[in-house]
Write an enzyme that holds these catalytic residues in place. Structure first.
Site, PDB file in Angstrom:
ATOM      1  N   SER A   1      -7.364   0.630   0.142  1.00 14.62           N
ATOM      2  CA  SER A   1      -8.707   0.074   0.166  1.00 14.62           C
ATOM      3  C   SER A   1      -8.655  -1.402   0.517  1.00 14.62           C
ATOM      4  CB  SER A   1      -9.389   0.313  -1.184  1.00 14.62           C
ATOM      5  OG  SER A   1     -10.768   0.019  -1.094  1.00 14.62           O
ATOM      6  N   ASN A   2      -9.686  -2.151   0.184  1.00 14.91           N
ATOM      7  CA  ASN A   2      -9.741  -3.590   0.473  1.00 14.91           C
ATOM      8  C   ASN A   2     -10.527  -4.290  -0.626  1.00 14.91           C
ATOM      9  OD1 ASN A   2     -12.665  -3.594   1.234  1.00 14.91           O
ATOM     10  ND2 ASN A   2     -11.884  -2.173   2.774  1.00 14.91           N
ATOM     11  N   ARG A   3     -10.714  -5.604  -0.484  1.00 10.06           N
ATOM     12  CA  ARG A   3     -11.271  -6.417  -1.575  1.00 10.06           C
ATOM     13  C   ARG A   3     -12.803  -6.496  -1.594  1.00 10.06           C
ATOM     14  NH1 ARG A   3      -6.960  -9.200  -3.745  1.00 10.06           N
ATOM     15  NH2 ARG A   3      -5.232  -9.544  -2.309  1.00 10.06           N
TER      16      ARG A   3
END
Ligand code: CTP
Length: 208
Positions: free
Chosen positions: A22-24
């Site tokens: 995923s990402n932030r």
């Protein structure tokens, strides 16, 4: 009054039943935009990835996890919408073959992951938008302006909102709004809800 589709948050791309890539992204900007559109009297469908946020009152939410699920949810409502604001930080790749059971640790061995490209959700929707509105968001670490013009054209957008990497997960944001035809407008730094309202004043001036 119109109906707008907003995508928000990250996507989760499963590696196995307990892990994902995923990402932030926090989803805050997309949720703020959904609330601002609703506040202006529009119907809003908010297709969002996993976030720790409350859906604004009056907004119809379609929660999803992966990019493929996000695309399917968006396509199920796109024909009924007058425009899309794609704020989601869609993972560009997903594990090619997610494992059915938990990947075990092998202390003396590395692990190579094979990734498959995800579809471009905004590009897919905007390719068939006709005269409907399409707004993209981009976060660039270099060549921001050139990338903004390139994405505006490549994805068939009316507007592109350019963020710096400091926007991720932050309460405030500073952006540049690129409009098809060549206009650029700097906005912020402002809390994301105020920034969302200002963006809409530029993108949907007929509302105000
Ligand atoms: N986007 C999307 N689906 C994807 C990737 C991006 O809908 N698979 C949308 C985002 O929601 C955003 C816009 O496209 O509105 C630009 O996203 P960005 O990640 O900057 O674009 P990419 O085409 O993935 O380019 P990059 O190579 O810079 O990641």
């Amino acid at each position: 009054m119109a109906q707008y589709l907003v995508t928000a948050g990250p996507t989760w791309e499963a590696l196995d039943p307990v892990r994902f890539l995923s990402n932030r992204s926090s989803g805050r900007m997309g949720f703020a935009l959904a609330a601002a559109l609703q506040h202006r009297g529009h119907e809003v469908v908010l297709v969002h990835g996993p976030v720790a946020l409350t859906v604004p009152t009056g907004v119809r939410a379609l929660p999803v996890e992966s990019a493929l699920e996000m695309l399917a949810a968006c396509q199920s409502v796109w024909s009924a919408c007058d425009g899309v604001f794609a704020v989601a930080a869609v993972a560009d790749y997903r594990p090619k073959e997610p494992q059915q059971s938990k990947i075990k640790r092998h202390p003396n061995q590395g692990l190579v992951l094979e990734l498959a490209p995800n579809p471009d959700i905004l590009g897919t929707l905007a390719a068939v938008k006709g005269s409907r509105l399409a707004v993209g968001f981009a976060l660039e670490t270099e060549h921001g302006e050139a990338e903004a013009w390139r994405k505006l054209e490549a994805k068939n957008l009316d507007f592109l909102v350019l963020n710096g990497p400091e926007a991720q997960g932050a309460e405030q944001s500073q952006v540049q709004l690129f409009a098809v035809g060549g206009k650029v407008c700097p906005l912020g730094p402002l809390p994301k809800d105020e920034l969302a309202a200002q963006l809409l004043q530029h993108i949907l001036p007929a509302d105000s």
